[in-house]
Design a protein around this motif. Sequence first.
Motif, PDB file in Angstrom:
ATOM      1  N   GLU A 147       0.691  -1.205   0.134  1.00  0.00           N
ATOM      2  CA  GLU A 147       0.103   0.044   0.003  1.00  0.00           C
ATOM      3  C   GLU A 147       0.834   1.343   0.105  1.00  0.00           C
ATOM      4  O   GLU A 147       0.467   2.367  -0.690  1.00  0.00           O
ATOM      5  CB  GLU A 147      -0.773   0.039   0.957  1.00  0.00           C
ATOM      6  N   GLN A 148       1.933   1.243   0.719  1.00  0.00           N
ATOM      7  CA  GLN A 148       2.936   2.534   0.876  1.00  0.00           C
ATOM      8  C   GLN A 148       3.466   2.745  -0.383  1.00  0.00           C
ATOM      9  O   GLN A 148       3.516   3.755  -0.942  1.00  0.00           O
ATOM     10  CB  GLN A 148       3.890   2.175   1.708  1.00  0.00           C
ATOM     11  N   GLU A 149       3.929   1.458  -1.334  1.00  0.00           N
ATOM     12  CA  GLU A 149       4.652   1.828  -2.392  1.00  0.00           C
ATOM     13  C   GLU A 149       3.286   2.104  -3.456  1.00  0.00           C
ATOM     14  O   GLU A 149       3.725   3.078  -4.364  1.00  0.00           O
ATOM     15  CB  GLU A 149       4.956   0.447  -3.124  1.00  0.00           C
ATOM     16  N   LYS A 150       2.143   1.646  -3.654  1.00  0.00           N
ATOM     17  CA  LYS A 150       1.222   2.311  -4.328  1.00  0.00           C
ATOM     18  C   LYS A 150       1.066   3.584  -4.314  1.00  0.00           C
ATOM     19  O   LYS A 150       0.863   4.616  -5.188  1.00  0.00           O
ATOM     20  CB  LYS A 150       0.006   1.351  -4.283  1.00  0.00           C
ATOM     21  N   ARG A 151       0.822   4.129  -3.052  1.00  0.00           N
ATOM     22  CA  ARG A 151       0.797   5.643  -2.701  1.00  0.00           C
ATOM     23  C   ARG A 151       1.861   6.603  -3.000  1.00  0.00           C
ATOM     24  O   ARG A 151       1.609   7.347  -3.555  1.00  0.00           O
ATOM     25  CB  ARG A 151       0.650   5.734  -1.046  1.00  0.00           C
ATOM     26  N   LEU A 152       2.892   6.020  -2.882  1.00  0.00           N
ATOM     27  CA  LEU A 152       4.213   6.613  -3.381  1.00  0.00           C
ATOM     28  C   LEU A 152       4.260   6.742  -4.997  1.00  0.00           C
ATOM     29  O   LEU A 152       4.429   7.952  -5.401  1.00  0.00           O
ATOM     30  CB  LEU A 152       5.378   5.935  -2.965  1.00  0.00           C
ATOM     31  N   GLY A 153       3.890   5.781  -5.316  1.00  0.00           N
ATOM     32  CA  GLY A 153       3.871   5.847  -6.936  1.00  0.00           C
ATOM     33  C   GLY A 153       2.599   6.789  -7.468  1.00  0.00           C
ATOM     34  O   GLY A 153       2.914   7.643  -8.408  1.00  0.00           O
TER      35      GLY A 153
END
Length: 115
Positions: free
Chosen positions: A94-100
């Motif tokens: 989820e963190q990686e998706k939000r960062l993207g």
Amino acid sequence: MEITLKINGEDKTFVQSFVPFVMKRKALELEKYTTQKNADPIKYFDMQAAYVVELFGNQFTKEEFENGLDATKAQDVLYEIVGVGVIGYPSKEEQEKRLGEILANQKEAQETKQK
């Protein structure tokens, strides 16, 4: 939530389907300890191990936890169990998706600004 430990040469998976609310408080206390100026990393290690054993209802011992958890994956495993499972932080995915999404929005904003 679950954890897999190597015990007597075999992978054993332990499952905890109920987490008493008091364990959230204890997790936050652990987290708070790490922000102290002179937090001892060895003491923190011992606190984490004892916490996870308690969290899983003493299905395994502290020694089995310490010797059975793969050190190369320990940080991710502990984050997933304590951070995500108990405290409620977003998962790494989820963190990686939000960062993207944030980076894509920034890029779009820059491109729009340059036009």
